[in-house]
Scaffold this motif. Structure first.
Motif, PDB file in Angstrom:
ATOM      1  N   PHE A 222      46.606  28.872  35.450  1.00  0.00           N
ATOM      2  CA  PHE A 222      46.617  30.422  35.162  1.00  0.00           C
ATOM      3  C   PHE A 222      46.940  30.527  33.595  1.00  0.00           C
ATOM      4  O   PHE A 222      48.482  30.077  33.998  1.00  0.00           O
ATOM      5  N   ASN A 223      46.614  30.685  32.875  1.00  0.00           N
ATOM      6  CA  ASN A 223      47.241  31.367  31.772  1.00  0.00           C
ATOM      7  C   ASN A 223      47.725  32.325  30.994  1.00  0.00           C
ATOM      8  O   ASN A 223      47.183  33.395  31.782  1.00  0.00           O
ATOM      9  N   CYS A 224      48.828  33.135  31.222  1.00  0.00           N
ATOM     10  CA  CYS A 224      49.796  34.152  31.182  1.00  0.00           C
ATOM     11  C   CYS A 224      50.482  34.440  29.730  1.00  0.00           C
ATOM     12  O   CYS A 224      51.382  33.866  28.818  1.00  0.00           O
ATOM     13  N   VAL A 225      49.782  35.611  29.191  1.00  0.00           N
ATOM     14  CA  VAL A 225      50.281  35.764  27.991  1.00  0.00           C
ATOM     15  C   VAL A 225      50.672  37.270  27.781  1.00  0.00           C
ATOM     16  O   VAL A 225      50.525  37.986  28.035  1.00  0.00           O
ATOM     17  N   THR A 226      52.196  37.180  27.173  1.00  0.00           N
ATOM     18  CA  THR A 226      53.316  38.019  27.601  1.00  0.00           C
ATOM     19  C   THR A 226      53.423  38.419  26.105  1.00  0.00           C
ATOM     20  O   THR A 226      53.726  38.013  24.970  1.00  0.00           O
ATOM     21  N   ALA A 227      53.437  40.113  26.015  1.00  0.00           N
ATOM     22  CA  ALA A 227      53.956  40.100  24.387  1.00  0.00           C
ATOM     23  C   ALA A 227      55.320  40.937  24.095  1.00  0.00           C
ATOM     24  O   ALA A 227      56.416  41.517  25.662  1.00  0.00           O
ATOM     25  N   HIS A 228      55.951  40.667  23.249  1.00  0.00           N
ATOM     26  CA  HIS A 228      57.337  41.079  23.226  1.00  0.00           C
ATOM     27  C   HIS A 228      57.697  42.587  22.195  1.00  0.00           C
ATOM     28  O   HIS A 228      57.168  41.686  21.342  1.00  0.00           O
ATOM     29  N   PHE A 229      57.632  42.962  22.225  1.00  0.00           N
ATOM     30  CA  PHE A 229      58.381  43.905  21.102  1.00  0.00           C
ATOM     31  C   PHE A 229      59.524  44.582  21.385  1.00  0.00           C
ATOM     32  O   PHE A 229      60.254  45.261  22.190  1.00  0.00           O
ATOM     33  N   ILE A 230      60.310  45.577  20.632  1.00  0.00           N
ATOM     34  CA  ILE A 230      61.076  46.265  20.343  1.00  0.00           C
ATOM     35  C   ILE A 230      61.160  47.681  20.270  1.00  0.00           C
ATOM     36  O   ILE A 230      59.945  47.597  18.963  1.00  0.00           O
ATOM     37  N   ASP A 231      60.782  48.533  21.038  1.00  0.00           N
ATOM     38  CA  ASP A 231      60.051  49.964  20.809  1.00  0.00           C
ATOM     39  C   ASP A 231      60.790  50.684  19.586  1.00  0.00           C
ATOM     40  O   ASP A 231      62.219  50.722  19.144  1.00  0.00           O
ATOM     41  N   HIS A 232      60.555  52.316  19.670  1.00  0.00           N
ATOM     42  CA  HIS A 232      61.219  52.704  18.842  1.00  0.00           C
ATOM     43  C   HIS A 232      62.550  53.995  19.107  1.00  0.00           C
ATOM     44  O   HIS A 232      63.600  53.523  18.301  1.00  0.00           O
ATOM     45  N   GLU A 233      62.852  52.848  20.716  1.00  0.00           N
ATOM     46  CA  GLU A 233      64.591  53.203  20.961  1.00  0.00           C
ATOM     47  C   GLU A 233      65.555  51.917  21.163  1.00  0.00           C
ATOM     48  O   GLU A 233      66.684  51.982  21.827  1.00  0.00           O
ATOM     49  N   TRP A 234      64.845  50.918  20.213  1.00  0.00           N
ATOM     50  CA  TRP A 234      65.329  49.627  19.842  1.00  0.00           C
ATOM     51  C   TRP A 234      65.546  49.348  21.612  1.00  0.00           C
ATOM     52  O   TRP A 234      66.867  48.659  21.838  1.00  0.00           O
ATOM     53  N   LYS A 235      64.631  49.371  22.461  1.00  0.00           N
ATOM     54  CA  LYS A 235      64.631  48.591  23.833  1.00  0.00           C
ATOM     55  C   LYS A 235      64.001  47.587  23.558  1.00  0.00           C
ATOM     56  O   LYS A 235      62.907  47.718  23.268  1.00  0.00           O
ATOM     57  N   LEU A 236      64.051  46.097  24.438  1.00  0.00           N
ATOM     58  CA  LEU A 236      63.514  45.020  24.131  1.00  0.00           C
ATOM     59  C   LEU A 236      62.219  45.338  25.096  1.00  0.00           C
ATOM     60  O   LEU A 236      62.602  45.430  26.101  1.00  0.00           O
ATOM     61  N   GLN A 237      61.277  45.171  25.196  1.00  0.00           N
ATOM     62  CA  GLN A 237      60.350  45.438  26.070  1.00  0.00           C
ATOM     63  C   GLN A 237      59.333  44.053  26.266  1.00  0.00           C
ATOM     64  O   GLN A 237      59.439  43.628  25.212  1.00  0.00           O
ATOM     65  N   LYS A 238      58.738  44.041  27.228  1.00  0.00           N
ATOM     66  CA  LYS A 238      57.563  43.170  27.309  1.00  0.00           C
ATOM     67  C   LYS A 238      56.437  43.476  28.535  1.00  0.00           C
ATOM     68  O   LYS A 238      56.791  44.024  28.755  1.00  0.00           O
ATOM     69  N   ARG A 239      55.599  42.680  28.119  1.00  0.00           N
ATOM     70  CA  ARG A 239      53.684  43.197  28.727  1.00  0.00           C
ATOM     71  C   ARG A 239      52.721  42.279  28.608  1.00  0.00           C
ATOM     72  O   ARG A 239      52.552  41.436  28.035  1.00  0.00           O
ATOM     73  N   ILE A 240      52.875  42.250  30.540  1.00  0.00           N
ATOM     74  CA  ILE A 240      51.444  40.942  30.525  1.00  0.00           C
ATOM     75  C   ILE A 240      49.749  41.781  30.107  1.00  0.00           C
ATOM     76  O   ILE A 240      49.961  42.340  30.352  1.00  0.00           O
ATOM     77  N   LEU A 241      49.188  40.741  28.936  1.00  0.00           N
ATOM     78  CA  LEU A 241      48.738  41.218  28.134  1.00  0.00           C
ATOM     79  C   LEU A 241      47.310  40.362  28.840  1.00  0.00           C
ATOM     80  O   LEU A 241      45.956  41.130  28.910  1.00  0.00           O
ATOM     81  N   ARG A 242      47.275  39.146  28.973  1.00  0.00           N
ATOM     82  CA  ARG A 242      46.364  39.065  29.811  1.00  0.00           C
ATOM     83  C   ARG A 242      46.295  37.769  31.082  1.00  0.00           C
ATOM     84  O   ARG A 242      47.696  36.669  30.388  1.00  0.00           O
ATOM     85  N   PHE A 243      45.846  37.926  31.697  1.00  0.00           N
ATOM     86  CA  PHE A 243      46.193  36.453  32.598  1.00  0.00           C
ATOM     87  C   PHE A 243      44.867  35.875  33.113  1.00  0.00           C
ATOM     88  O   PHE A 243      44.394  36.481  34.052  1.00  0.00           O
ATOM     89  N   LYS A 244      44.944  34.230  32.699  1.00  0.00           N
ATOM     90  CA  LYS A 244      43.204  34.083  32.851  1.00  0.00           C
ATOM     91  C   LYS A 244      43.063  32.476  33.298  1.00  0.00           C
ATOM     92  O   LYS A 244      44.280  31.924  33.786  1.00  0.00           O
ATOM     93  N   LEU A 245      41.914  32.266  34.512  1.00  0.00           N
ATOM     94  CA  LEU A 245      42.325  31.087  34.855  1.00  0.00           C
ATOM     95  C   LEU A 245      41.430  30.422  33.668  1.00  0.00           C
ATOM     96  O   LEU A 245      40.346  30.804  33.427  1.00  0.00           O
ATOM     97  N   ILE A 246      41.848  28.991  33.765  1.00  0.00           N
ATOM     98  CA  ILE A 246      41.888  27.821  32.784  1.00  0.00           C
ATOM     99  C   ILE A 246      40.900  26.800  33.563  1.00  0.00           C
ATOM    100  O   ILE A 246      41.483  26.315  35.003  1.00  0.00           O
ATOM    101  N   PRO A 247      39.867  27.116  33.477  1.00  0.00           N
ATOM    102  CA  PRO A 247      38.616  25.738  33.793  1.00  0.00           C
ATOM    103  C   PRO A 247      39.199  24.094  33.680  1.00  0.00           C
ATOM    104  O   PRO A 247      39.752  24.427  32.309  1.00  0.00           O
ATOM    105  N   PRO A 248      39.059  23.522  34.226  1.00  0.00           N
ATOM    106  CA  PRO A 248      39.727  21.671  33.572  1.00  0.00           C
ATOM    107  C   PRO A 248      38.040  21.632  32.588  1.00  0.00           C
ATOM    108  O   PRO A 248      37.351  21.798  32.418  1.00  0.00           O
ATOM    109  N   PRO A 249      39.052  20.445  31.667  1.00  0.00           N
ATOM    110  CA  PRO A 249      40.378  20.360  31.398  1.00  0.00           C
ATOM    111  C   PRO A 249      40.965  21.389  31.114  1.00  0.00           C
ATOM    112  O   PRO A 249      40.847  21.910  30.075  1.00  0.00           O
ATOM    113  N   TYR A 250      42.655  21.473  31.770  1.00  0.00           N
ATOM    114  CA  TYR A 250      43.625  22.339  31.114  1.00  0.00           C
ATOM    115  C   TYR A 250      44.375  21.791  29.954  1.00  0.00           C
ATOM    116  O   TYR A 250      45.347  20.585  30.065  1.00  0.00           O
TER     117      TYR A 250
END
Length: 690
Positions: A222-250
């Motif tokens: 499974f491929n997991c893509v996560t976004a990292h960013f700093i919000d308006h309050e200068w706090k480091l945030q991260k959110r998983i955007l995509r979690f998908k099964l990768i069929p062979p070949p990986y």
């Protein structure tokens, strides 16, 4: 006892009258019921309860509202009946006289010197219970959130214990099924996904992505893509955007397609600043494909110099794993020796007595390791090495102790402990920091690189060959990414240029200036782009323009050259950029505790464009592994409880758990381990996709 009796006198207890001591049961009845000296009254609870005919001398009472039966013995009082009335009224909208309920909690007049219990709050709370309505949708949502966050199986809502609990708490609540809870989860996911989309669209800076691989117990990728960013309050945030099964070949093409599709679906192509990959052999191909895609659209600043980073902890853990593999047999023998001591309380006690006799520090106790976390193995070795003499003495005295280590094996454990210590200390910096920014990695990478370099040049031992191989591997990482790491370090007010120059000099001697110049030129080039893209002129530019205007407005009196000469130095200072002024400021203490994001928050008014650039550079994640998983060995694994789920449902669960926990930092993500469950029985219709 003698002193106590002498102080009271011999006739003290004899002179006590029977009325002077009140039995405990009389006090209890006096407080909660009517006193025996007062006329007996009928409790108001009997407006709600009805007495049943006594059977074998056992009196019972039944609630007129819910038909539950309780004991009604005269010695039991009626407090338990009043408590039931309160709970019973809260559970439903019973058609009863509110005055009857209030009368059950009406306080009894007490003597002025007695401490009494007041039921005024209970009376106030029951005034609106008759019109109370159950919010079924809210309860549905909270049950779904419990399953998401705590990683419960869907079948939990169909189990007898859960239904019994829900029936007791809310009898009117409809029966749940796994199909209905799945629909609730998908509904929550769709709604929260739009909230995350809005959050990404409005974040003030750029977005950095990480791509990591998860595996199931069926060896699916499974491929997991996560976004990292700093919000308006200068706090480091991260959110998983995509979690998908990768069929062979990986392969690299599959990973690149997943990341590119994720950027398009979330509409963040124009905001992406960097991509962090897992330090695999195919990473360069993935990065090149993504870089060329974004470069054509001119989305990448500084020609993509900051675009690609490989995971630092993957290479760090590979070095540690290589060291542990050299002495895996010795570690196994040491583990069995510790188990032998700990399995018997008598042996354990004697072991620490031996240690104290040998003047060893017994504050730290023996411990066993967990095979999946190498810091536990390090702690086990560290403590065992400190008890080396105790183990040697135990082996001489106890013939049953067959797991003793030889002198050479103890020497290897000592060498391994010293080798692992620097890796442990570096990793602990990030393990304790829940929001590690990129400025921390230059110092850590340099420390590990320098340690391996010293070991390569040092005396030969059993680890020398492995260290040379790992040093070559780490050196490749250092050459590829020291530029990005050094630029981030310069934006730390404790480091700036001098610290970076010091580290390069330690490694390269007289050739260090070349690396420092490249870092500075790259940073200045990036800053110029931010200045060009800024809609607001800098303070230095405004001041320079104002000075020029004042000069031009003056009459020509023949002293123009003198004014130019006099203000030359002033104009030079005015024309300095924000980056120049920042670098000229004195550095903070090297080992001081500074939150670098808070520092740049305060500097955002003084250095507006520079703070914008610092926000994006400091966001770069130099690891695809969460800080609380920095010591984990091996890839992240989806347990059997989730492996059988359909891909869309699995994505909803993983993303929602991440999104919910991101707003509640007091809890950590789990390991996706739970009971096996089968998704084959999902309902038909719209639920088939999940």
């Amino acid at each position: 006892m003698d002193n106590f009796d002498q102080k009271l006198g011999p006739d003290f207890f004899k002179n006590l009258s029977a009325e002077a001591v009140t039995p405990l049961n009389m006090v209890h009845e006096e407080i909660y019921e009517s006193s025996s000296k007062r006329p007996k009254t009928t409790s108001k609870v009997w407006d709600i309860f009805e007495k049943l005919p006594a059977q074998q001398g056992d009196s019972k009472a039944i609630c007129k509202l819910c038909r539950r039966i309780y004991t009604a013995k005269t010695t039991s009082g009626t407090s338990h009946l009043r408590r039931h009335i309160e709970a019973c009224v809260k559970r439903g909208n019973h058609d009863i006289d509110q005055r009857s309920v209030e009368a059950c909690f009406k306080p009894v007049k007490r003597d002025a010197n007695r401490v009494t219990l007041s039921h005024d709050t209970l009376i106030a709370a029951t005034t609106s219970l008759k019109n109370y309505k159950i919010d079924v949708d809210e309860i549905h949502r909270e049950i779904a959130m419990m399953i998401i966050v705590d990683e419960q199986p869907f079948t939990v809502v169909e189990e007898a214990g859960f239904r019994r609990l829900l029936g007791a708490a809310c009898p009117e609540f409809p029966v749940l099924s796994r199909s209905s809870i799945k629909r609730d989860i998908i509904s929550i996911y769709v709604k929260e996904r739009e909230n995350i989309r809005e959050l990404l669209a409005t974040c003030p800076g750029r977005i950095c992505l990480t791509s990591s691989t998860w595996k199931s117990n069926c060896d699916d990728h499974f491929n997991c893509v996560t976004a990292h960013f700093i919000d308006h309050e200068w706090k480091l945030q991260k959110r998983i955007l995509r979690f998908k099964l990768i069929p062979p070949p990986y392969d690299s093409l599959s990973v690149a397609d997943e990341i590119a599709l994720c950027m398009v679906q979330w509409n963040i192509e124009h905001k992406v600043f960097s991509v962090t990959l897992e330090n695999l052999s195919s990473d360069n191909c993935v990065a090149d494909m993504l870089r060329s895609r974004l470069a054509v659209k001119k989305y990448l600043p500084c020609k993509g110099a900051f675009f690609h980073v490989s995971c630092f902890f993957h290479i760090l853990n590979s070095v540690v794993q290589a060291g542990l593999n050299l002495v895996v047999d010795i570690i196994g023998k040491l583990r069995l020796g510790i188990k032998y001591v700990q399995q018997s309380p008598h042996r354990k006690k004697n072991f620490y007595i031996i240690a104290k006799t040998l003047n060893l520090d017994t504050q730290r106790k023996l411990c066993l390791d967990s095979p999946t976390r190498w810091n536990s193995t390090y702690n086990m070795i560290e403590v065992a090495v400190s008890y080396k003499n105790a183990f040697v003495y135990l082996a001489e005295q106890d013939k049953n102790f067959i797991h003793k280590l030889s002198v050479d094996e103890w020497e290897k454990m000592s060498v391994l402990y010293k080798f692992l210590k620097v890796f442990f200390e570096v990793t602990c910096v990030f393990f304790r920091n829940k929001q590690p920014t990129s400025n921390l990695y230059f110092r850590a990478a340099w420390k590990v690189h320098s340690r391996l370099f010293d070991m390569v040049r040092g005396p030969e031992n059993f680890m020398t060959r492995m260290v040379r191989e790992m040093h070559s591997k780490l050196n490749q990482y250092w050459l590829a990414y020291n530029l990005i790491l050094s630029c981030a370090a310069i934006l730390d007010p404790r480091y700036k240029i001098k610290f970076v120059e010091y580290c390069y000099t330690k490694l390269y001697g007289s050739g260090a200036q070349k690396y420092v110049s490249v870092s500075l030129n790259t940073l200045y080039g990036l800053f110029e782009e931010y200045m060009q893209n800024s809609a607001h002129p800098s303070y230095a530019t405004e001041l320079s323009a104002a000075t020029s205007k004042i000069s031009n407005d003056k009459d020509d009196d023949g002293f123009e050259d003198y004014e130019t000469f006099q203000s030359a130095r002033f104009r030079t200072q005015v024309e300095k950029s924000q980056l120049d002024l920042y670098l000229e400021e004195p550095s903070h203490d090297l080992n001081s505790e500074i939150n670098v994001l808070e520092y740049w928050t305060l500097c955002s008014l003084r250095y507006p464009e520079l703070s914008r650039m610092a926000r994006d550079v400091l966001t770069i994640p130099v690891s695809t592994i969460a800080s609380d998983s920095a010591f984990d060995i091996g890839p992240q694994v989806i347990g059997a409880s989730r492996s059988s789920l359909k891909p869309k449902m699995l994505q909803a669960l993983v993303c929602l758990q991440n999104w919910m926990l991101a707003s509640d930092r007091t809890r950590g993500s789990g390991s996706m381990e739970s009971r096996p469950e089968d998704d084959s029985s999902s309902s038909s219709g719209d639920d088939d996709d999940y």
